[in-house]
Write a protein that holds these residues in place. Sequence first.
Motif, PDB file in Angstrom:
ATOM      1  N   LEU A   1       0.893  -1.578  -0.066  1.00  0.00           N
ATOM      2  CA  LEU A   1      -0.191  -0.411  -0.001  1.00  0.00           C
ATOM      3  C   LEU A   1       1.582   0.888  -0.196  1.00  0.00           C
ATOM      4  N   LYS A   2       1.620   1.385   0.121  1.00  0.00           N
ATOM      5  CA  LYS A   2       2.952   2.516   0.955  1.00  0.00           C
ATOM      6  C   LYS A   2       3.501   2.395  -0.614  1.00  0.00           C
ATOM      7  N   PHE A   3       3.696   1.495  -1.083  1.00  0.00           N
ATOM      8  CA  PHE A   3       4.715   1.507  -2.405  1.00  0.00           C
ATOM      9  C   PHE A   3       3.332   1.541  -4.018  1.00  0.00           C
ATOM     10  N   TYR A   4       2.020   1.447  -3.541  1.00  0.00           N
ATOM     11  CA  TYR A   4       1.619   2.181  -4.638  1.00  0.00           C
ATOM     12  C   TYR A   4       1.409   3.807  -3.960  1.00  0.00           C
ATOM     13  N   GLU A   5       1.068   3.785  -3.176  1.00  0.00           N
ATOM     14  CA  GLU A   5       0.673   5.052  -2.559  1.00  0.00           C
ATOM     15  C   GLU A   5       1.200   6.092  -3.129  1.00  0.00           C
ATOM     16  N   VAL A   6       2.863   6.246  -3.394  1.00  0.00           N
ATOM     17  CA  VAL A   6       4.134   6.477  -3.515  1.00  0.00           C
ATOM     18  C   VAL A   6       4.352   6.875  -5.407  1.00  0.00           C
TER      19      VAL A   6
ATOM     20  N   GLU B   1       3.354  12.431  -8.997  1.00  0.00           N
ATOM     21  CA  GLU B   1       4.262  13.011 -10.152  1.00  0.00           C
ATOM     22  C   GLU B   1       6.080  12.765  -9.698  1.00  0.00           C
ATOM     23  N   SER B   2       6.220  12.800  -7.912  1.00  0.00           N
ATOM     24  CA  SER B   2       7.468  12.961  -7.987  1.00  0.00           C
ATOM     25  C   SER B   2       8.015  11.593  -7.648  1.00  0.00           C
ATOM     26  N   SER B   3       7.373  10.490  -7.947  1.00  0.00           N
ATOM     27  CA  SER B   3       8.171   9.599  -7.384  1.00  0.00           C
ATOM     28  C   SER B   3       9.336   8.976  -8.300  1.00  0.00           C
ATOM     29  N   GLY B   4       9.730   9.842  -9.919  1.00  0.00           N
ATOM     30  CA  GLY B   4      10.776   9.647 -10.228  1.00  0.00           C
ATOM     31  C   GLY B   4      10.383   8.109 -11.801  1.00  0.00           C
TER      32      GLY B   4
ATOM     33  N   LEU C   1       9.059  -3.460  -5.360  1.00  0.00           N
ATOM     34  CA  LEU C   1       8.160  -2.551  -4.400  1.00  0.00           C
ATOM     35  C   LEU C   1       9.266  -3.493  -3.191  1.00  0.00           C
ATOM     36  N   MET C   2       9.612  -5.245  -3.358  1.00  0.00           N
ATOM     37  CA  MET C   2      10.535  -5.394  -2.606  1.00  0.00           C
ATOM     38  C   MET C   2      12.074  -4.423  -2.039  1.00  0.00           C
TER      39      MET C   2
END
Length: 176
Positions: free
Chosen positions: A72-77, A81-84, A155-156
């Motif tokens: 969930l944390k990764f999904y939200e990242v 748009e600033s995720s890279g 994710l991992m």
Amino acid sequence: MSTNARNLKNIFKPTNSKFYWLRIKINGVLHRESLRTTSQSVAAKKAKGRITELRGLAEAGELDWTFSTGLLKFYEVLDQESSGWGAQTRKRYRTSLRQILRVIEEICEDLGHDVRTVMAAEIKVATVSEFVSRRRSDGVTISTINRDLTAFGQLMTAMRNDGWIEENPVKHFEKQ
């Protein structure tokens, strides 16, 4: 109530299993896992140790390090748009993450676990292998599985970088 009586309350033997299981709720989250013993007295001792361990993890804030919390944390990242990552990559990763969660949830159900209580560190190469096997059984193309594995790996890696796991099991999975 004595500690021994409390531990007996937290162990049970499912009708389809020869082993005793632990069941305890900590901070509103139900933890259920096999104690891998057929002896009630050994199960009570193992339960006591595991309950102490789970409570210690809860106090340290490490009980939140579940696979589903990390996903969930990764999904939200990926919503940012600033995720890279570019828009198409983020969209593809989110699609893959939904499939990863669905399949891991099925695997957990088959093992008698709730995906919400599976720790990130419990995801091993065998889990990744089972994920691939189930995706193949669903008739998913190798290209799509590889894209899913790329997202799974990211994710991992995010979980490893956050200190939740020691090693990324997806990197150790050997594609065939």
